[in-house]
Enzyme design. Structure first.
Site: not given
Length: 135
Positions: A98, A100
């Site tokens: 993931h 950010h």
């Protein structure tokens, strides 16, 4: 399915979605470090960038760019920190890649260099580059 982000991608767990695409998803972090703190994930499970199929990398970063454009238009930050934690030693808590996207609203951010643990010897630069080129 035990991976939280896979469950979000499958619609089994609710999230505050900001973008849905065929290969990626973007949603607000439930523990935000900025307003808004967005996570961009591939729909396919990959613990780290090294595990993500090469063909999926481009779409992931096109989505990161799209999310930055959305945040820039809607919130007008002065800058962004964009990145990911790769592995537990780097602080990765959810083992699904993931990225950010953190908007910044004040000058003077320390940047990612502040994360360096003691840095490296500048005298080693030529040797380090040679090692990487040879790999």
């Amino acid at each position: 399915m035990t991976c939280l982000f896979c469950r979000i991608a499958a619609g089994e767990v609710a999230a505050h979605l900001v973008h849905e695409g065929p290969a990626t998803l973007a949603f607000l972090d439930t523990f935000p470090a900025a307003r808004p703190h967005v996570l961009v994930v591939p729909r396919a499970h990959a613990p780290t960038l090294l595990d993500l199929e090469d063909g999926a990398v481009g779409e992931l970063f096109r989505t990161v760019k799209l999310v930055q454009q959305k945040v820039a238009t809607a919130f007008r930050p002065l800058g962004f920190n964009v990145g990911w934690n790769h592995g537990q030693a780097a602080g990765q808590h959810v083992h699904h890649l993931h990225v950010h996207v953190l908007p910044r609203y004040a000058d003077g951010g320390r940047g990612i260099q502040a994360l360096g643990a003691g840095g490296a010897d500048r005298g080693e630069l030529a040797s380090l580059a040679a090692t990487l080129r040879a790999t």
